[in-house]
Design a protein around this motif. Structure first.
Motif, PDB file in Angstrom:
ATOM      1  N   PRO A 180       0.830  -1.209   0.000  1.00  0.00           N
ATOM      2  CA  PRO A 180       0.000   0.000   0.000  1.00  0.00           C
ATOM      3  C   PRO A 180       0.865   1.260   0.000  1.00  0.00           C
ATOM      4  O   PRO A 180       2.069   1.207   0.257  1.00  0.00           O
ATOM      5  CB  PRO A 180      -0.798  -0.117   1.300  1.00  0.00           C
ATOM      6  CG  PRO A 180      -0.721  -1.558   1.690  1.00  0.00           C
ATOM      7  CD  PRO A 180       0.621  -2.021   1.196  1.00  0.00           C
ATOM      8  N   SER A 181       0.227   2.392  -0.261  1.00  0.00           N
ATOM      9  CA  SER A 181       0.933   3.672  -0.166  1.00  0.00           C
ATOM     10  C   SER A 181       1.387   3.920   1.264  1.00  0.00           C
ATOM     11  O   SER A 181       2.481   4.429   1.505  1.00  0.00           O
ATOM     12  CB  SER A 181       0.009   4.814  -0.606  1.00  0.00           C
ATOM     13  OG  SER A 181      -0.618   4.520  -1.827  1.00  0.00           O
ATOM     14  N   VAL A 182       0.522   3.571   2.218  1.00  0.00           N
ATOM     15  CA  VAL A 182       0.806   3.771   3.644  1.00  0.00           C
ATOM     16  C   VAL A 182       0.263   2.573   4.411  1.00  0.00           C
ATOM     17  O   VAL A 182      -0.795   2.043   4.075  1.00  0.00           O
ATOM     18  CB  VAL A 182       0.129   5.053   4.194  1.00  0.00           C
ATOM     19  CG1 VAL A 182       0.683   5.398   5.568  1.00  0.00           C
ATOM     20  CG2 VAL A 182       0.292   6.220   3.260  1.00  0.00           C
ATOM     21  N   GLN A 183       0.990   2.143   5.454  1.00  0.00           N
ATOM     22  CA  GLN A 183       0.527   1.075   6.340  1.00  0.00           C
ATOM     23  C   GLN A 183       0.608   1.574   7.786  1.00  0.00           C
ATOM     24  O   GLN A 183       1.499   1.182   8.541  1.00  0.00           O
ATOM     25  CB  GLN A 183       1.381  -0.187   6.144  1.00  0.00           C
ATOM     26  CG  GLN A 183       1.300  -0.757   4.734  1.00  0.00           C
ATOM     27  CD  GLN A 183       2.031  -2.070   4.583  1.00  0.00           C
ATOM     28  OE1 GLN A 183       1.565  -3.117   5.057  1.00  0.00           O
ATOM     29  NE2 GLN A 183       3.163  -2.045   3.913  1.00  0.00           N
ATOM     30  N   PRO A 184      -0.338   2.414   8.178  1.00  0.00           N
ATOM     31  CA  PRO A 184      -0.270   3.024   9.520  1.00  0.00           C
ATOM     32  C   PRO A 184      -0.611   2.031  10.628  1.00  0.00           C
ATOM     33  O   PRO A 184      -1.404   1.105  10.439  1.00  0.00           O
ATOM     34  CB  PRO A 184      -1.318   4.132   9.438  1.00  0.00           C
ATOM     35  CG  PRO A 184      -2.311   3.645   8.425  1.00  0.00           C
ATOM     36  CD  PRO A 184      -1.507   2.879   7.406  1.00  0.00           C
TER      37      PRO A 184
END
Length: 571
Positions: A180-184
């Motif tokens: 993903p673009s971000v994995q918070p």
């Protein structure tokens, strides 16, 4: 840099900004479809950080080039409307997508694999349609299950969860799911969660009791709009213990007072930790805004998780609007949902120890994503056999072509081959545009694969004019589709060898033993001992080793074991 990031949040001063470097602005400003009454002044929202252009693993994906020209039409089933809808992004050419991630306290099972393969296929197809996608998938690393497991192992809950987050990433890499673009992570977003809870309380939709904060569901007349459940159906005690302090039995926790030995954070309500549902509202808003295109997850998240997310987000911001709610069906075992809590699950690691990860991916894509899929050895063996056939066909094609590819001229492909390719392209576009109908796409691949085999192996095919041109065009087209579906290996020969090694492991054999039995069978045939020859063939077929005779000799390939193919006998 810090000041520019802070400017992105100037429209909602209550939220703590997330420092995520080199990210462009993204404005999502569509109005709410479902309006909720305001307790006080208009609720303030904020502009999210966007990560779509900073992540090469998503935006540099090979999408088949111009092999599949056409419009961007895509129909997706929306759980909210309960029907298929034409996909229209809020911002032309851009898509914001949030998918609920795993609660990381153990190795992930193939039910998880189905969720993330499903949304990886959607991501890849959106990229093929040339959308710029901001894809956010979270990790839950603060949860009752994590705390319980950490106590069992004598480990710090956050450390344990981080370890399993990394294990999950390795599983996704094996399945060829794009990052993903971000994995918070929840533990990294406590300030944003606290600010969101404060906003909900200020707007009159939550209340505090002895350090716990609950969402007041009866304040929302449309609570249940996603699941179709009525408030009176939500009886106390079915999912959590009855808490008489709550104003309504269905009220759910936004913040929990920390118990002895649990991880905690300081808050306006005392030491505690977030409830489950609030985390996704906070993190999706932080990276995509309150208004974005797609929110997804498994069917089991429709209620209560996604229902409660809608309530929280709308209570915090009156322009909260997610266009498409997409949910995949369960993986079942004996018609019962596979889950850790039921103890009937197989981890991804257990499955790919015996089957190639791409065979598992094909198995998961062989059923439409919204339908349940029953786990069975037969279906996994079928997927393994099928993907071996696909790669063997393309490998044979590659071998025939050799170095001749560079000598081909444009426009030299025979018309009958072009007709076959165009038919396949049309079927691909039609099936994928119809709510990602991957089984139809995979079935449509049969004809071009057969055409390649005919050109390579039949007497008539070998005599076809411009045979190499046809082979190259067919192979390129199939390769493009495999890339879009996430099924393209780095090397045909390498993946074929890996598939054979997995088949040998399932059969409990070494390749030397198989080759020895092949030679014994050859000797038996030369001696006209046909009964012995047939017995050896059947012996190997019983454990999933199929023998292939040709003028050049006998080879073997993985196959569905005869024991799984034969119907059970009745007594």
């Amino acid at each position: 840099m810090a000041s520019s990031v802070l400017n992105l949040f100037k429209s909602c001063r209550h939220f703590t900004p997330i420092r995520f470097p080199s990210l462009p602005r993204s404005q999502f400003t569509s109005r709410l479809r479902i309006q909720f009454p305001l307790r006080s002044e208009s609720r303030r929202c904020f502009t999210a950080l966007s990560s779509s252009s900073s992540h090469p693993s998503i935006n540099s994906i090979t999408d088949g080039g111009d092999s599949f020209p056409g419009g961007k039409e895509l129909w997706l089933h929306n759980t909210m409307s309960r029907k298929k809808e034409l996909f229209k992004p809020k911002v032309e050419g851009k898509v914001g997508m949030y998918v609920c991630g795993v609660t990381a306290y153990d190795l992930s099972h193939i039910g998880h694999a189905r969720v993330y393969v499903t949304f990886d296929v959607l991501l890849r197809y959106l990229k093929h349609l040339r959308y710029e996608v901001s894809y956010v998938r979270n990790f839950t690393d603060v949860d009752d299950k994590i705390i319980a497991r950490a106590n069992e192992l004598g480990e710090d809950p956050i450390s344990l969860s981080r370890r399993f987050c990394e294990e999950f990433k390795r599983d996704m890499e094996q399945l060829q799911c794009l990052d993903p673009s971000v994995q918070p992570r929840v533990s990294d977003h406590i300030p944003q969660i606290i600010d969101l809870i404060k906003q909900i309380i200020d707007n009159g939709y939550a209340y505090e009791v002895d350090g716990d904060v609950y969402f007041s569901v009866d304040k929302l007349p449309t609570y249940g709009i996603l699941s179709g459940r009525k408030l009176e159906d939500n009886r106390a005690g079915e999912r959590v213990a009855v808490d008489t302090r709550k104003k309504h039995p269905a009220d759910f926790a936004l913040w929990k007072t920390a118990k002895e030995g649990e991880p905690f954070w300081e808050s306006p309500w005392g030491r505690g930790r977030p409830g489950w549902h609030i985390e996704c509202s906070a993190m999706s808003a932080a990276y995509l805004g309150y208004s974005f295109d797609i929110h997804g997850g498994g069917m089991d998240l429709v209620f209560p998780h996604h229902e409660n997310e809608i309530a929280q987000s709308c209570a915090a911001c009156d322009t909260s609007d997610i266009s498409y709610w997409i949910h995949n069906g369960f993986v079942t075992v004996d018609s019962e949902k596979m889950s850790k809590s039921l103890g009937n699950f197989f981890t991804i690691r257990q499955v790919i120890d015996l089957y190639h990860p791409l065979a598992l991916r094909l198995f998961l894509m062989g059923t439409h994503y919204r339908s349940p899929i029953n786990y069975s050895d037969f279906l996994l063996e079928s997927a393994s056999e099928r993907i071996f056939y696909i790669y063997q066909t393309l490998h044979d094609c590659e071998s025939v072509l050799g170095e001749k590819v560079s000598t081909f001229e444009n426009g030299s492909v025979p018309s009958d081959t072009l007709t076959s390719i165009n038919t396949f392209r049309s079927e691909f576009i039609a099936s994928m545009s119809d709510d990602l109908l991957t089984p139809a796409t995979l079935a449509a691949m049969s004809e071009p694969l057969k055409a390649i085999n005919d050109l390579i192996h039949t007497r008539k095919g070998k005599k076809q004019p411009r045979r190499e041109e046809s082979l190259k065009a067919l192979e390129t087209t199939i390769r493009d589709v495999l890339t879009i579906l996430g099924l393209m290996p780095t090397s045909y020969s390498e993946v074929l060898q890996q598939l054979k090694e997995k088949a040998l492991k399932r059969a409990g054999l070494e390749e030397e033993h198989v080759l020895q039995r092949v030679q014994e069978r050859t000797d038996a045939r030369n001696n006209k001992e046909y009964e012995r020859s047939d017995a050896i063939r059947k012996e190997l077929a019983n454990v999933g080793i199929a023998l292939m005779d040709s003028p050049e000799g006998t080879t073997w390939r993985p196959a569905i074991p005869l024991a799984l193919q034969e119907p059970a006998t009745t007594t």
